[in-house]
Scaffold this motif. Sequence first.
Motif, PDB file in Angstrom:
ATOM      1  N   GLN A  38     -11.337 -23.430 -24.080  1.00 27.67           N
ATOM      2  CA  GLN A  38     -10.107 -23.911 -24.711  1.00 27.67           C
ATOM      3  C   GLN A  38      -9.666 -25.234 -24.098  1.00 27.67           C
ATOM      4  OE1 GLN A  38      -7.147 -20.829 -24.346  1.00 27.67           O
ATOM      5  NE2 GLN A  38      -8.346 -19.339 -25.505  1.00 27.67           N
ATOM      6  N   LEU A  39      -9.711 -25.306 -22.775  1.00 31.02           N
ATOM      7  CA  LEU A  39      -9.299 -26.532 -22.093  1.00 31.02           C
ATOM      8  C   LEU A  39     -10.228 -27.692 -22.437  1.00 31.02           C
ATOM      9  CD1 LEU A  39      -7.345 -27.871 -20.104  1.00 31.02           C
ATOM     10  CD2 LEU A  39      -8.916 -27.224 -18.262  1.00 31.02           C
ATOM     11  N   PHE A  40     -11.528 -27.413 -22.498  1.00 34.85           N
ATOM     12  CA  PHE A  40     -12.478 -28.462 -22.853  1.00 34.85           C
ATOM     13  C   PHE A  40     -12.200 -28.996 -24.254  1.00 34.85           C
ATOM     14  CE2 PHE A  40     -16.398 -29.778 -24.962  1.00 34.85           C
ATOM     15  CZ  PHE A  40     -16.795 -30.813 -24.123  1.00 34.85           C
ATOM     16  N   GLN A  41     -11.990 -28.097 -25.204  1.00 38.16           N
ATOM     17  CA  GLN A  41     -11.718 -28.513 -26.583  1.00 38.16           C
ATOM     18  C   GLN A  41     -10.433 -29.336 -26.657  1.00 38.16           C
ATOM     19  OE1 GLN A  41     -11.731 -24.530 -28.071  1.00 38.16           O
ATOM     20  NE2 GLN A  41     -13.900 -24.551 -28.646  1.00 38.16           N
ATOM     21  N   ASN A  42      -9.407 -28.890 -25.948  1.00 40.96           N
ATOM     22  CA  ASN A  42      -8.130 -29.591 -25.933  1.00 40.96           C
ATOM     23  C   ASN A  42      -8.275 -30.971 -25.298  1.00 40.96           C
ATOM     24  OD1 ASN A  42      -4.867 -28.936 -24.441  1.00 40.96           O
ATOM     25  ND2 ASN A  42      -5.319 -29.757 -26.449  1.00 40.96           N
ATOM     26  N   ALA A  43      -9.004 -31.051 -24.194  1.00 40.15           N
ATOM     27  CA  ALA A  43      -9.190 -32.324 -23.504  1.00 40.15           C
ATOM     28  C   ALA A  43      -9.995 -33.304 -24.348  1.00 40.15           C
ATOM     29  CB  ALA A  43      -9.891 -32.094 -22.162  1.00 40.15           C
ATOM     30  N   ALA A  44     -11.063 -32.833 -24.953  1.00 41.98           N
ATOM     31  CA  ALA A  44     -11.913 -33.710 -25.759  1.00 41.98           C
ATOM     32  C   ALA A  44     -11.159 -34.259 -26.961  1.00 41.98           C
ATOM     33  CB  ALA A  44     -13.157 -32.947 -26.219  1.00 41.98           C
ATOM     34  N   ALA A  45     -10.414 -33.397 -27.641  1.00 38.58           N
ATOM     35  CA  ALA A  45      -9.655 -33.846 -28.805  1.00 38.58           C
ATOM     36  C   ALA A  45      -8.565 -34.833 -28.407  1.00 38.58           C
ATOM     37  CB  ALA A  45      -9.047 -32.638 -29.520  1.00 38.58           C
ATOM     38  N   THR A  46      -7.881 -34.560 -27.307  1.00 39.31           N
ATOM     39  CA  THR A  46      -6.815 -35.458 -26.848  1.00 39.31           C
ATOM     40  C   THR A  46      -7.376 -36.827 -26.496  1.00 39.31           C
ATOM     41  OG1 THR A  46      -5.515 -33.597 -26.000  1.00 39.31           O
ATOM     42  CG2 THR A  46      -5.011 -35.779 -25.138  1.00 39.31           C
ATOM     43  N   ALA A  47      -8.497 -36.864 -25.781  1.00 36.97           N
ATOM     44  CA  ALA A  47      -9.107 -38.141 -25.418  1.00 36.97           C
ATOM     45  C   ALA A  47      -9.514 -38.929 -26.654  1.00 36.97           C
ATOM     46  CB  ALA A  47     -10.319 -37.900 -24.515  1.00 36.97           C
ATOM     47  N   ALA A  48     -10.090 -38.240 -27.642  1.00 37.84           N
ATOM     48  CA  ALA A  48     -10.520 -38.919 -28.862  1.00 37.84           C
ATOM     49  C   ALA A  48      -9.329 -39.481 -29.630  1.00 37.84           C
ATOM     50  CB  ALA A  48     -11.311 -37.946 -29.735  1.00 37.84           C
ATOM     51  N   VAL A  49      -8.260 -38.701 -29.739  1.00 38.60           N
ATOM     52  CA  VAL A  49      -7.071 -39.171 -30.444  1.00 38.60           C
ATOM     53  C   VAL A  49      -6.452 -40.364 -29.722  1.00 38.60           C
ATOM     54  CG1 VAL A  49      -4.700 -38.554 -31.064  1.00 38.60           C
ATOM     55  CG2 VAL A  49      -6.567 -36.976 -31.560  1.00 38.60           C
ATOM     56  N   LEU A  50      -6.377 -40.297 -28.405  1.00 34.04           N
ATOM     57  CA  LEU A  50      -5.830 -41.420 -27.640  1.00 34.04           C
ATOM     58  C   LEU A  50      -6.608 -42.703 -27.899  1.00 34.04           C
ATOM     59  CD1 LEU A  50      -4.879 -40.091 -24.097  1.00 34.04           C
ATOM     60  CD2 LEU A  50      -3.459 -41.521 -25.569  1.00 34.04           C
ATOM     61  N   PHE A  51      -7.912 -42.606 -27.856  1.00 30.79           N
ATOM     62  CA  PHE A  51      -8.748 -43.783 -28.100  1.00 30.79           C
ATOM     63  C   PHE A  51      -8.426 -44.393 -29.459  1.00 30.79           C
ATOM     64  CE2 PHE A  51     -12.699 -45.764 -29.624  1.00 30.79           C
ATOM     65  CZ  PHE A  51     -12.948 -46.650 -28.590  1.00 30.79           C
ATOM     66  N   ALA A  52      -8.331 -43.542 -30.475  1.00 32.50           N
ATOM     67  CA  ALA A  52      -8.108 -44.016 -31.837  1.00 32.50           C
ATOM     68  C   ALA A  52      -6.732 -44.633 -32.015  1.00 32.50           C
ATOM     69  CB  ALA A  52      -8.299 -42.863 -32.817  1.00 32.50           C
ATOM     70  N   ILE A  53      -5.691 -43.972 -31.518  1.00 33.76           N
ATOM     71  CA  ILE A  53      -4.338 -44.490 -31.767  1.00 33.76           C
ATOM     72  C   ILE A  53      -4.033 -45.729 -30.947  1.00 33.76           C
ATOM     73  CG2 ILE A  53      -3.440 -42.273 -32.557  1.00 33.76           C
ATOM     74  CD1 ILE A  53      -2.114 -41.920 -29.839  1.00 33.76           C
ATOM     75  N   ILE A  54      -4.645 -45.869 -29.774  1.00 30.99           N
ATOM     76  CA  ILE A  54      -4.454 -47.100 -29.009  1.00 30.99           C
ATOM     77  C   ILE A  54      -5.075 -48.274 -29.754  1.00 30.99           C
ATOM     78  CG2 ILE A  54      -5.038 -48.313 -26.874  1.00 30.99           C
ATOM     79  CD1 ILE A  54      -4.800 -45.595 -25.438  1.00 30.99           C
ATOM     80  N   LEU A  55      -6.273 -48.077 -30.295  1.00 33.35           N
ATOM     81  CA  LEU A  55      -6.882 -49.128 -31.106  1.00 33.35           C
ATOM     82  C   LEU A  55      -6.053 -49.422 -32.354  1.00 33.35           C
ATOM     83  CD1 LEU A  55     -10.694 -48.239 -30.994  1.00 33.35           C
ATOM     84  CD2 LEU A  55      -9.500 -50.020 -29.715  1.00 33.35           C
ATOM     85  N   MET A  56      -5.477 -48.382 -32.939  1.00 32.91           N
ATOM     86  CA  MET A  56      -4.714 -48.534 -34.179  1.00 32.91           C
ATOM     87  C   MET A  56      -3.424 -49.335 -33.967  1.00 32.91           C
ATOM     88  SD  MET A  56      -3.144 -45.531 -36.641  1.00 32.91           S
ATOM     89  CE  MET A  56      -4.689 -44.620 -36.616  1.00 32.91           C
ATOM     90  N   PHE A  57      -2.677 -48.996 -32.925  1.00 31.95           N
ATOM     91  CA  PHE A  57      -1.343 -49.565 -32.772  1.00 31.95           C
ATOM     92  C   PHE A  57      -1.188 -50.538 -31.610  1.00 31.95           C
ATOM     93  CE2 PHE A  57      -0.344 -45.491 -35.018  1.00 31.95           C
ATOM     94  CZ  PHE A  57       0.140 -46.079 -36.176  1.00 31.95           C
ATOM     95  N   GLY A  58      -2.230 -50.710 -30.804  1.00 30.61           N
ATOM     96  CA  GLY A  58      -2.138 -51.641 -29.684  1.00 30.61           C
ATOM     97  C   GLY A  58      -1.683 -53.034 -30.074  1.00 30.61           C
TER      98      GLY A  58
END
Length: 232
Positions: A38-58
């Motif tokens: 569960q923690l791995f899935q949560n961590a992986a998804a969070t990291a992926a979303v962070l990468f995407a939204i920083i590129l989107m709104f930076g």
Amino acid sequence: MLSRKLVAEAVGTSLLLVGVVGSGIMAEMLSPTDEGLQLFQNAAATAAVLFAIILMFGPVSGAHFNPAVTLADWALGGFPRRHIAPYIAAQVAGAVAGTVLANLMFDLDAVDWSTKDRSAGHLWLGEVIATAGLVALIFALVRTDRIRFVAGAVAAYIGGAYYFTSSTSFANPAVTAGRMFSDTFAGIEPSSAPMFIVMQIVGLVVAVVLIRFVYPRTNQQDSPSPNLSSWR
């Protein structure tokens, strides 16, 4: 235009919480008896979303999505004081909205106060370390003219910090506030949240002191401070 920046901060923080809380709910559904997975899935998804939204709104708002980052940007001379309160308000509102949306996506009550107790000294220390490392990472890159690496570096750091910190690295007062609204894997009991936020502010102060010492500004009278809005 400030209004455009505030919308970017609110939407970006909302998407971050949709990612954090939504992936936590999905992880519980997919792996109900395996907390490590569960923690791995949560961590992986969070990291992926962070990468995407920083590129989107930076390029629009600097992609703070975090009051600690906003305050650090101001403390290090790269952000106007008059924008601090609007930015933080947008971030907190976005965090709450994102958590509510995640709850609704999985057919849960829109607001379901968390009962997950996270009140312990070792967890507070984890939040100091998590926040100090995150803020120091961001502004080390900013002050060395490597802002193009922020998205990947922040995603990697948070993904790793889920595992190397005892608190699973909230490292964000707005995220902490938002996660109170979901009694799921990623939640935090409202009574636990204030000390998490206090420790995050402590981590912010540690990072600002470290950055000022390790990466001092030169020619302060002639050169503007580097800041998170300098995307290119």
